[in-house]
Write an enzyme that holds these catalytic residues in place. Sequence first.
Site, mmCIF file in Angstrom:
data_model
loop_
_atom_site.group_PDB
_atom_site.id
_atom_site.type_symbol
_atom_site.label_atom_id
_atom_site.label_comp_id
_atom_site.label_asym_id
_atom_site.label_seq_id
_atom_site.Cartn_x
_atom_site.Cartn_y
_atom_site.Cartn_z
ATOM 1 N N ASN A 1 -1.158 10.972 -2.461
ATOM 2 C CA ASN A 1 -2.395 11.673 -2.872
ATOM 3 C C ASN A 1 -3.715 10.853 -3.025
ATOM 4 O O ASN A 1 -4.519 10.647 -2.018
ATOM 5 C CB ASN A 1 -2.312 12.584 -3.911
ATOM 6 C CG ASN A 1 -3.444 13.820 -4.056
ATOM 7 O OD1 ASN A 1 -4.429 13.634 -3.482
ATOM 8 N ND2 ASN A 1 -3.103 14.863 -4.821
ATOM 9 N N ASP A 2 -3.478 10.225 -4.100
ATOM 10 C CA ASP A 2 -4.898 9.447 -4.576
ATOM 11 C C ASP A 2 -5.182 8.130 -3.684
ATOM 12 O O ASP A 2 -6.285 7.948 -3.376
ATOM 13 C CB ASP A 2 -4.662 8.809 -6.048
ATOM 14 C CG ASP A 2 -4.574 10.194 -6.890
ATOM 15 O OD1 ASP A 2 -5.095 11.103 -6.821
ATOM 16 O OD2 ASP A 2 -3.970 9.576 -7.945
ATOM 17 N N VAL A 3 -4.038 7.767 -3.077
ATOM 18 C CA VAL A 3 -4.165 6.626 -2.076
ATOM 19 C C VAL A 3 -4.773 6.858 -0.777
ATOM 20 O O VAL A 3 -5.127 5.944 -0.017
ATOM 21 C CB VAL A 3 -2.942 5.680 -1.877
ATOM 22 C CG1 VAL A 3 -2.491 5.106 -3.298
ATOM 23 C CG2 VAL A 3 -1.922 6.478 -1.326
ATOM 24 N N ALA B 1 -3.863 10.893 -10.530
ATOM 25 C CA ALA B 1 -5.268 10.705 -11.376
ATOM 26 C C ALA B 1 -5.923 12.016 -11.704
ATOM 27 O O ALA B 1 -6.941 11.881 -12.292
ATOM 28 C CB ALA B 1 -6.050 9.688 -10.239
#
Lengths: 103, 469
Positions: B395-397, B436
Amino acid sequence: MDSVLSLFYENREFIFLIIVSIFLGIEVISNVPAVLHTPLMSGANAIHGVVIIGSIIIMLQADPTNYFALILGFLAVVLGTLNVVGGFVVTNRMLEMFKKKDK
Amino acid sequence: MTELLGLSILELCYIAASITFIMGLKMLSSPDKARKGNLLAAYGMGIAIIATILFKEELTADKWLNYTLILAGLVVGTVIGTRMALKVQMTAMPQMVSFFNGMGGACAAVISLVEFDHILHTGEVELGMMIVIILGLIIGSVSFSGSIIAYGKLEGKIGDKALPAGQILNIVLLLAILGLGTFMAISGEPQAMYIYILLGLSLLYGVLFVMPIGGADMPVVISLLNSFTGMAAAFGGFLYGNQAMLTGGILVGSAGTILTVLMCTAMNRSLTNVIIGSFGGGGAAASGDGEQGTIKEISATDAAILLAYANKVSVVPGYGLAVAQAQHTVHNLEKILDDKGVEMTYAIHPVAGRMPGHMNVLLAEADVPYPKLLEMEEANDDMSNTDVVLVIGANDVVNPAAENDPSSPIYGMPIVDVLSAKNVIVMKRSMGKGYAGIENALFFHDKNRMLFGDAKDSLEKLIAEVKNL
């Protein structure tokens, strides 16, 4: 001031060793590929288990009637062993997966 | 046997151990030799431990209790450590490392406590000794409590909690620790009460230090705590004039610090930013429920068609892949697509998962060949030629906010540039946020389709559908 100076002078060889080791540590791992970051961290984790030697020395030098030192020393030996043994075994398990089976 | 002979053997063993540590670390950075390197370092450690027991002090009968306790400790630690390390799931490796790291930190802290007590009894106060004992205690305890919190967080037992004035409290606490430590070192009159206050404060600091840090920063924190424990071990080496402890500790301290910095660089953030700026807590302030669009779902059948008729497919794996234990399934998909002439590679973000290299280890377990694992830069260069990007549990990456939203807590972190590819399919369990804790605009993008469900189930469906084509 004098005490600081003598502290430095008495330990100059250790300070030398520390500086060389710092650069060695940086140099040794600087080329690590991202693939091996986790196993490297885990392997390094096992290596700092050398603290266990300190806990053994405590036990060796403790007076057999000094139960405070004996109990804490025993605890330290257990903790240190966990770090060393657990660390190396986990790292080995991770690295076992890197064995190439197609060859 | 003369005493000199024993002590010489001991020092030789320490030299040998130091060499194995250096060689071991060196070999750990090359894929072919890594396993041997680990074993080599383990042998070196074994030699150092046995030599210390046999040669450090003269073996005397009146210390039978000491020797019994040492052996008992070694046995207990070995049995528990081996069992834990063998039982742990691949997905839980990061927290396992964190846990063992905490044990090392605790060991260093206990050593300092005992040595301080020893000084209390003998009354011989030396400045150098005091500094080393105090620093060993502080760093060891911070490393212990911090590692245990990191362990709890990764196990999902402890949530991200940021105290209102957390940062100020942390700085005050750190100053108090340093102040008390300095006072204890220079006062020249050791008092038992102070060392326990110092111990308490340091443990508390470790907790508060890791507590607010969440998500993408956890790998950095574990690596940092790892190098802390290395330093604590080195202080122990100073204390006993022991070269094996000193070299081992410093090596890990510096190598761990470099690894930490490498990770921070990968996320385009400074170490201070990671430590002081709270990731998880700060997320709330940033891009809230603002720009929501519509999401478009895709069925497994349509996704399979998209994949089977592509030339190039890139997989972006994340923690979700690890949780679903889908590494073998994704490798099967790769093999089936390969039969159909589709080239499938993996784009590995440096901090995907919960540790750097987490994804590599996971995929290596499933026998995915090395050349298929592309580092982020390499994968990004190739992205415009890629037909389909399959984001599995990441997700965050892949969050474009890192590139275009300065208010986002992950702003500045390089991401896998999935939007350069022609199509994106995100496989996710639900619309939940990433680790995050922030929204991901990618999910609402025109190019993106969502395939909801457990990663393993979805991949199995995809495989079945591709086979049917």
